[in-house]
Design a protein around this motif. Sequence first.
Motif, short mmCIF file in Angstrom:
data_model
loop_
_atom_site.label_atom_id
_atom_site.label_comp_id
_atom_site.label_asym_id
_atom_site.label_seq_id
_atom_site.Cartn_x
_atom_site.Cartn_y
_atom_site.Cartn_z
N ALA A 1 5.07 -12.65 13.42
CA ALA A 1 5.24 -12.12 12.05
C ALA A 1 3.90 -11.99 11.35
N CYS A 2 3.86 -11.07 10.39
CA CYS A 2 2.63 -10.87 9.61
C CYS A 2 3.00 -10.38 8.21
N GLY A 3 2.09 -10.58 7.28
CA GLY A 3 2.25 -10.02 5.93
C GLY A 3 3.18 -10.82 5.05
N VAL B 1 8.11 -3.29 16.51
CA VAL B 1 7.56 -3.74 15.22
C VAL B 1 8.57 -3.37 14.14
N VAL B 2 8.86 -4.32 13.27
CA VAL B 2 9.87 -4.08 12.23
C VAL B 2 9.18 -3.97 10.87
N GLY B 3 9.20 -2.77 10.29
CA GLY B 3 8.62 -2.56 8.96
C GLY B 3 7.31 -1.82 9.05
N THR C 1 11.26 -5.81 -11.26
CA THR C 1 10.42 -6.08 -10.09
C THR C 1 9.45 -4.94 -9.82
N ASP C 2 8.33 -5.29 -9.20
CA ASP C 2 7.37 -4.28 -8.73
C ASP C 2 7.71 -3.81 -7.32
N SER C 3 8.61 -4.54 -6.63
CA SER C 3 8.78 -4.33 -5.18
C SER C 3 9.41 -2.99 -4.85
N LEU D 1 7.61 -9.04 13.27
CA LEU D 1 8.30 -8.84 12.00
C LEU D 1 7.25 -8.57 10.92
N ALA D 2 7.38 -7.42 10.28
CA ALA D 2 6.43 -7.05 9.21
C ALA D 2 7.24 -6.42 8.09
N SER D 3 8.32 -7.10 7.74
CA SER D 3 9.35 -6.49 6.89
C SER D 3 9.20 -6.83 5.41
N ASP E 1 5.57 -2.13 0.14
CA ASP E 1 4.79 -2.54 -1.04
C ASP E 1 3.33 -2.10 -0.90
N THR E 2 2.87 -2.00 0.33
CA THR E 2 1.47 -1.60 0.53
C THR E 2 1.19 -0.27 -0.15
N PHE E 3 2.13 0.66 0.00
CA PHE E 3 1.95 2.00 -0.58
C PHE E 3 1.84 1.93 -2.10
N LEU E 4 2.58 0.99 -2.71
CA LEU E 4 2.59 0.88 -4.18
C LEU E 4 1.44 0.04 -4.71
N SER E 5 0.75 -0.63 -3.80
CA SER E 5 -0.17 -1.69 -4.24
C SER E 5 -1.44 -1.15 -4.88
N CYS F 1 -3.40 -10.35 4.33
CA CYS F 1 -2.48 -11.18 5.15
C CYS F 1 -1.73 -10.30 6.13
N ALA F 2 -1.40 -9.08 5.69
CA ALA F 2 -0.67 -8.16 6.57
C ALA F 2 -1.58 -7.71 7.72
N VAL F 3 -2.81 -7.34 7.39
CA VAL F 3 -3.70 -6.78 8.41
C VAL F 3 -4.20 -7.88 9.36
N SER G 1 15.85 3.35 9.99
CA SER G 1 16.30 2.46 11.06
C SER G 1 16.15 1.02 10.60
N ARG G 2 17.25 0.46 10.16
CA ARG G 2 17.21 -0.88 9.55
C ARG G 2 17.58 -1.94 10.58
N VAL G 3 16.66 -2.83 10.85
CA VAL G 3 16.96 -3.91 11.80
C VAL G 3 17.89 -4.90 11.12
N ILE G 4 19.02 -5.16 11.76
CA ILE G 4 19.99 -6.05 11.12
C ILE G 4 20.10 -7.40 11.82
N LEU H 1 10.06 0.39 13.75
CA LEU H 1 11.32 0.67 13.06
C LEU H 1 11.15 0.45 11.56
N GLU H 2 11.47 1.46 10.78
CA GLU H 2 11.36 1.37 9.31
C GLU H 2 12.70 1.75 8.71
N LYS H 3 13.20 0.90 7.84
CA LYS H 3 14.55 1.16 7.31
C LYS H 3 14.58 2.29 6.29
N MET H 4 13.48 2.50 5.59
CA MET H 4 13.48 3.52 4.53
C MET H 4 13.19 4.90 5.13
N PRO H 5 13.42 5.98 4.37
CA PRO H 5 13.12 7.31 4.90
C PRO H 5 11.63 7.57 5.06
#
Length: 463
Positions: free
Chosen positions: A428-430, A35-37, A242-244, A218-220, A68-72, A449-451, A182-185, A59-63
């Motif tokens: 893919a989702c979200g 799962v990516v993201g 941006t809010d992102s 893909l959930a990136s 956006d879910t966390f900020l929402s 949409c994500a869930v 871990s950033r999927v490239i 795999l999540e690219k950020m630490p």
Amino acid sequence: MKRRDFLFTTLIAGFPVAALSSEDEYAPRYVDVIVVGAGAGGLTAAYSAALKGASVLLLEKMPKLGGDTFLSGGYFNAVLTPEESSWFPDYPPDSIELYTSQINQLAEGLNSPKLARTLAENSRDSLEWLKKLGIRFLPTPYHVYGGKYPRSFLTETGNGRIYIQVLAEACLSKRVQVSTNSRVISLIKGNEDNRIVGVIAQGPEGPSTVFARKGIVLASGGFGANSSKLREMVPWAADLGTDSNPGATGDLHDAVYAVGGKLTNMHFVECVPGSSAHENNPVRLDYNPRKFIFVNENGKRFVNEELPRGKISEAYFNGGFKRCYSIVDNQTVQEIQLNRKKNVYKGLYKNMVWRGNSVEELARKLNIPEENLFQTIQECQFDKQILTPPFWAANVVFKIHLTLGGVEINEKAQVLDELGKPITGLWACGQVIGNLHGKYRLGGNGINCAVVFGRLAAKNLTQ
Ligand SMILES: Cc1cc2nc3c(=O)[nH]c(=O)nc-3n(C[C@H](O)[C@H](O)[C@H](O)COP(=O)(O)OP(=O)(O)OC[C@H]3O[C@@H](n4cnc5c(N)ncnc54)[C@H](O)[C@@H]3O)c2cc1C
């Protein structure tokens, strides 16, 4: 502290606990599902697949997890029960058909109506699923800004963090392997039938290759934090702010395109009011579109506030105005969810919010013509319930809230190629999806949409 508790606390707090590397116990070369993201979509898909017995690598690219879910704001749209519908006599009874038709109306022919129906059909079940996992929602749903109906359920905490906390905890309980930083490239194509069989991910120690026996989800998220992509796709909006979250750079949009996937609606973004372009906790009064107005620097309304979000920001930008304020009465401020109301009161001391015992006093504080604001409010005060002093105003700056374009999927959450055929092994989702909202998005159609599609992806790929 138990090992699981330690992992949970550190993942949420933002400390890297596991990065992808060949020696790492969290980075097997072969798993059932990748799962990516790690926003709502990724955590939902990972947990749901693990529940079916699959070995899952997230795999999540950020630490840290969250996206956006966390900020929402935490609203979750779901079709109301007949009893809930009866609480809103000014609206028709809710139904899957009504919800679907509202999504399609805003899409202006640029979405998949089948996907809209899938979202509407599965929204309620997903809300109940989240409740069973432990997320608590306020009992009375809201009619949110950009929405058309009071079907937005708000978390008791009044924000989106609780989705991440609860879903991350659920993932760890099912031994989902989580790898941050871990950033999927790129995506790896197999030799047979163009199946996608794995990913290449960049970790702190270099690139790693991981293969998935059953599939990749893909959930990136979107690309609202990628200024060069914004400049290419939506040049008029590229400098708005941006809010992102910083992870929203659209890496997987490019990766899907590179393996023959179809991207759609990449030229549409949604702008909503924040307090200032870089304010993390925007102070807002524009929650219920039936209970506030927007005025410009002349104290005049310039738009019907019940229109889709994108149409409102278009009216503002096309009008060439210099300032914008949202205006409500005291009764409406008192109805705002507690944490948000605290922000509103704090805004009084930060020059983001103003309060006047009369409309004229408010106009003087905003430095806009008193007689204009008085007349504007007189014309709509009963419709908009702006009746009880003191009257409140918040500064409004339109920022990019979401990117609406992305990969095309079908009702099973399979990613489609240029010919509309599913790409085997890819789901893919979200917010990475581009064919759900179309031109304008219904407010509150984000986390659901994500869930919803995260659960569908996991269900279908583990069958
Ligand atoms: C301020 C704000 C308020 C909002 N309020 C609401 C609301 O109240 N209700 C609602 O329904 N919607 C709301 N939304 C929209 C909603 O938050 C999103 O639509 C939804 O959370 C998207 O979930 P997601 O899982 O698809 O993506 P995200 O939650 O954004 O997660 C995507 C994750 O993927 C990671 N990622 C990206 N690229 C890679 C890569 N190459 N490799 C590995 N990981 C990668 C990102 O770092 C991120 O952690 C809001 C959005 C914002 C910004």
